[in-house]
Design an enzyme around this catalytic site. Structure first.
Site, PDB file in Angstrom:
ATOM      1  N   SER A 232       0.789  -1.223   0.000  1.00 43.92           N
ATOM      2  CA  SER A 232       0.000   0.000   0.000  1.00 43.92           C
ATOM      3  C   SER A 232       0.828   1.283   0.000  1.00 43.92           C
ATOM      4  CB  SER A 232      -0.953  -0.031   1.191  1.00 43.92           C
ATOM      5  OG  SER A 232      -1.881   0.992   1.074  1.00 43.92           O
ATOM      6  N   HIS A 233       0.701   2.077   1.070  1.00 42.16           N
ATOM      7  CA  HIS A 233       1.356   3.386   1.083  1.00 42.16           C
ATOM      8  C   HIS A 233       2.837   3.304   1.452  1.00 42.16           C
ATOM      9  CE1 HIS A 233       0.110   2.509   5.189  1.00 42.16           C
ATOM     10  NE2 HIS A 233       1.091   3.293   5.578  1.00 42.16           N
TER      11      HIS A 233
ATOM     12  N   ASP B 140      -2.962   6.204  -3.304  1.00 38.18           N
ATOM     13  CA  ASP B 140      -1.758   5.589  -2.761  1.00 38.18           C
ATOM     14  C   ASP B 140      -1.305   4.406  -3.598  1.00 38.18           C
ATOM     15  OD1 ASP B 140      -3.863   3.912  -2.071  1.00 38.18           O
ATOM     16  OD2 ASP B 140      -2.888   3.227  -0.231  1.00 38.18           O
TER      17      ASP B 140
ATOM     18  N   ASP C  67      -1.721   1.152  -3.658  1.00 38.09           N
ATOM     19  CA  ASP C  67      -2.663   0.150  -4.154  1.00 38.09           C
ATOM     20  C   ASP C  67      -4.030   0.727  -4.503  1.00 38.09           C
ATOM     21  OD1 ASP C  67      -3.184   0.672  -1.486  1.00 38.09           O
ATOM     22  OD2 ASP C  67      -3.931  -1.337  -1.070  1.00 38.09           O
TER      23      ASP C  67
ATOM     24  N   ASP D 152      -6.386   2.451  -2.831  1.00 40.66           N
ATOM     25  CA  ASP D 152      -7.582   2.464  -1.983  1.00 40.66           C
ATOM     26  C   ASP D 152      -7.747   3.762  -1.183  1.00 40.66           C
ATOM     27  OD1 ASP D 152      -5.484   1.871  -0.319  1.00 40.66           O
ATOM     28  OD2 ASP D 152      -6.331   0.017   0.494  1.00 40.66           O
ATOM     29  N   ARG D 153      -6.721   4.620  -1.199  1.00 38.18           N
ATOM     30  CA  ARG D 153      -6.858   5.887  -0.456  1.00 38.18           C
ATOM     31  C   ARG D 153      -7.132   7.053  -1.394  1.00 38.18           C
ATOM     32  NH1 ARG D 153      -2.636   6.223   4.504  1.00 38.18           N
ATOM     33  NH2 ARG D 153      -2.705   4.027   5.113  1.00 38.18           N
TER      34      ARG D 153
ATOM     35  N   LYS E 287     -11.783   0.123   0.817  1.00 37.92           N
ATOM     36  CA  LYS E 287     -11.824   1.549   0.556  1.00 37.92           C
ATOM     37  C   LYS E 287     -11.411   1.758  -0.895  1.00 37.92           C
ATOM     38  CE  LYS E 287      -7.357   2.342   2.932  1.00 37.92           C
ATOM     39  NZ  LYS E 287      -6.999   1.157   3.720  1.00 37.92           N
TER      40      LYS E 287
HETATM   41  C1  VG1 Z   1      -2.898   2.621   8.430  1.00 34.86           C
HETATM   42  C2  VG1 Z   1      -4.087   3.533   8.641  1.00 34.86           C
HETATM   43  C3  VG1 Z   1      -5.379   2.729   8.611  1.00 34.86           C
HETATM   44  C4  VG1 Z   1      -5.459   1.954   7.296  1.00 34.86           C
HETATM   45  C5  VG1 Z   1      -4.205   1.106   7.122  1.00 34.86           C
HETATM   46  C6  VG1 Z   1      -4.169   0.405   5.790  1.00 34.86           C
HETATM   47  O1  VG1 Z   1      -2.815   1.676   9.479  1.00 34.86           O
HETATM   48  O2  VG1 Z   1      -3.973   4.220   9.866  1.00 34.86           O
HETATM   49  O3  VG1 Z   1      -6.463   3.601   8.763  1.00 34.86           O
HETATM   50  O4  VG1 Z   1      -6.588   1.120   7.285  1.00 34.86           O
HETATM   51  O5  VG1 Z   1      -3.044   1.927   7.205  1.00 34.86           O
HETATM   52  O6  VG1 Z   1      -4.240   1.329   4.758  1.00 34.86           O
HETATM   53  P1  VG1 Z   1      -1.830   1.841  10.726  1.00 34.86           P
HETATM   54  O7  VG1 Z   1      -1.997   0.589  11.524  1.00 34.86           O
HETATM   55  O8  VG1 Z   1      -0.448   2.034  10.161  1.00 34.86           O
HETATM   56  O9  VG1 Z   1      -2.266   3.075  11.445  1.00 34.86           O
HETATM   57  V1  VG1 Z   1      -3.463   1.003   3.323  1.00 34.86           V
HETATM   58  O10 VG1 Z   1      -3.980   2.104   2.236  1.00 34.86           O
HETATM   59  O11 VG1 Z   1      -1.816   1.191   3.756  1.00 34.86           O
HETATM   60  O12 VG1 Z   1      -3.730  -0.561   2.989  1.00 34.86           O
HETATM   61 CO    CO Z   2      -3.663   1.453   0.405  1.00 36.25          CO
END
Ligand code: VG1
Ligand code: CO
Length: 546
Positions: free
Chosen positions: A116-117, A280, A282, A284-285, A379
């Protein structure tokens, strides 16, 4: 062709976090690492009758190691008896598109290759997550079973076949299994067409509306080019950084004000476009920036919920809203005004799945720039941008006007998140343990003129299946509705990341134009005073402020 049975031994540390398993590429590339995890997933989710007749959806965000990982998953799926793997061309599939494809083609589930991010490239991170037949992230009971299996695994199954050509859409054969290489955009585009008024959006762009969409060299590039510039006729150049690259052009594909600073600067400059948006790694954001005004994700959730009925898919109204606990209460105010239920879940999309499946909510969101609806079980970044566009097309107002009217009607929940990244794990644990031990004595205390109304360690009982998830973040709430939340990230791969979420409600429209860091200055210093952030972390300031 008979599958090979490869002996292996358990590898420690494979507990999935907030969203799947994320590690450095170097760790994933260790012998047996990925195979151990994939076999553990298959073992944990295998139906009694095996995988015969079932389809697995596969794809990723295009980061480094995406392709070798996809090849391995295909050979293992064949060896484990799946009838079919549907894999996105070039191994590409955004997270929301994977959810869409799983649902539409009634697949057994899917494996999404993404961190993801998190940053990519050979020195960066890789990740993998399993989504179930509803298209949503595996719930905790499944991720717990997967983790338990990683601790006892002794062998995995692999079909010894040559690499599959993923560069062309085609139906291929791997042993007894079919591999369908498909266009990763087509099904998703069709779904978006069914939700939004594309005709009105075409008119919007034909009338000179300007969008700047930053795909951050990640997976949304091909989707955004096809949808915005292709279908909707936005001019070429609307999509920036639109070619997925294995190292995301050397940047973090995290749409926040640090990593998407170019877009932010563009939107604050004279002659800015009408809407700035980014997604981001993948897909989803979503980050939403109006001309001259950044819309906090918690506010965006509330504004989308309040205006969703302007888009065809939600014309009949929404049934409820869910938000993650650290997300501001702006959405609660909308739900209350509309007479709808509003649910507060732990951080992570997996907790929305039951509420969506049970038809209790239509729109969900997280303060971390995640918004989505019942159209899929993830998302969805581009969905949020399209919903904003649809609302702008109908209301014929600027983002800033819509935001100001929203605050005038509901009040403004000033909000900020401060991240302290890659701090020593033991210091982070010590901070949380120390605060936890003092929670009971906080209520009733007056701190910097504010009375503490409650202080607790957030725990969630799922109203659908009754499962309980504890230790989901420490909350300190004040008599005037202000709130400070402390949580450790479950997606980072180095040390620990402390997230501090700060919120204050301001009903007076005359005070809705203050810079959030100023509006929250008192609470920001109180957050340090209560938890001893500087003292525990040795940091003077956060790494990222949103
Ligand atoms: C973070 C965000 C959370 C989100 C998760 C996955 O998690 O705070 O809201 O669902 O990333 O998003 P954490 O545990 O680091 O706070 V993604 O777009 O990275 O799959
Ligand atoms: Co993501």
């Amino acid at each position: 062709m008979t599958p090979s049975i490869i002996p292996t031994t358990p590898i420690a540390g494979m507990k999935p976090g907030t969203s799947g398993l994320r590690k450095k590429v170097a760790e994933f590339a260790r012998p047996h690492y990925l195979a151990n995890f994939v076999q553990s997933v298959f073992d944990a989710v295998q139906p009694e009758a095996g995988f015969a007749g079932l389809t697995l959806v596969l794809g990723g965000d295009g980061r480094y190691y995406n392709l070798p990982a996809a090849q391995l998953v295909i050979r293992m799926a064949a060896a484990n008896g799946f009838a079919r793997v549907m894999v996105g061309q070039d191994g590409i599939l955004s997270t929301p598109a994977a959810s869409c494809v799983i649902r539409k083609h009634q697949a057994f589930g899917g494996l999404i290759l993404s961190a993801s991010h998190n940053e990519g490239g050979p020195q960066g991170d890789f990740g993998i997550k399993f989504n179930a037949a509803n298209g949503g992230p595996a719930p905790e009971r499944i991720t717990d079973a997967i983790y338990a299996r990683t601790l006892t695994i002794s062998e995995y199954r692999l079909l010894d076949t040559p690499e599959v050509d993923l560069s062309r859409c085609a139906t291929l054969q791997v042993g007894a299994m079919t591999v369908e290489v498909f266009d990763p955009v087509a099904d998703y585009l069709e779904l978006m067409r069914s939700l939004f008024d594309f005709e009105a959006l075409r008119k919007l762009f034909a009338g000179g509306f300007r969008l700047a969409f930053d795909a951050m060299h990640a997976v949304t590039g091909p989707y955004a080019h096809r949808i915005f510039e292709g279908e909707l006729g936005a001019p070429a150049g609307t999509v920036r950084n639109g070619t997925p690259s294995p190292d995301f052009g050397g940047h973090h594909p995290d749409p926040n004000l640090v990593h998407a600073k170019d877009l932010y600067d563009l939107m604050m400059a004279p002659g800015a476009p009408d809407l700035g948006a980014a997604s981001d790694g993948d897909g989803d954001r979503n980050l939403i920036i109006g001309r001259g005004l950044f819309v906090a994700p918690s506010d965006s959730l509330a504004m989308l919920a309040a205006n969703a009925h302007l888009a065809p898919a939600y014309r009949g109204g929404i049934v409820g809203i869910a938000r993650s606990m650290p997300t501001s209460a702006a959405a609660d105010r909308v739900a209350q005004a509309m007479g709808l239920p509003c649910y507060e879940t732990p951080t992570g999309w997996k907790y929305f799945g039951n509420l969506l499946d049970a038809g209790r909510v239509t729109i969900c969101g997280e303060e971390s720039a995640g918004t989505g609806s019942s159209h899929v079980r993830e998302k969805d970044g581009l969905w949020a941008v399209l919903l904003w566009l649809n609302i702008l097309a109908v209301r014929q107002q600027s983002v800033a006007q819509i935001a100001r009217e929203h605050w005038a009607a509901y009040g403004r929940n000033y909000y900020t998140r401060h991240d302290y990244e890659a701090i020593a794990s033991d210091s982070a644990q010590a901070l949380m343990a120390s605060l936890t031990s003092r929670l009971a004595e906080l209520p009733g205390q007056v701190l910097a003129g504010q009375t503490v109304a409650f202080a607790d360690d957030f725990s969630y009982a799922d109203p659908v299946d009754g499962s309980v998830s504890s230790h989901q973040g420490l909350r300190v709430g004040f008599a005037d509705g202000s709130r400070i939340v402390y949580r450790l990230s479950g997606t980072g791969t180095s040390g620990a990341t402390l997230r501090v979420y700060i919120e204050r409600f301001e009903p007076d429209p005359a005070r809705h134009d203050v810079e959030p860091q100023l509006a929250l200055a008192g609470l920001i210093s109180l957050a340090d005073q209560i938890a001893g952030i500087r003292q525990h972390t040795g940091r003077e300031r956060p790494d990222v402020i949103t």
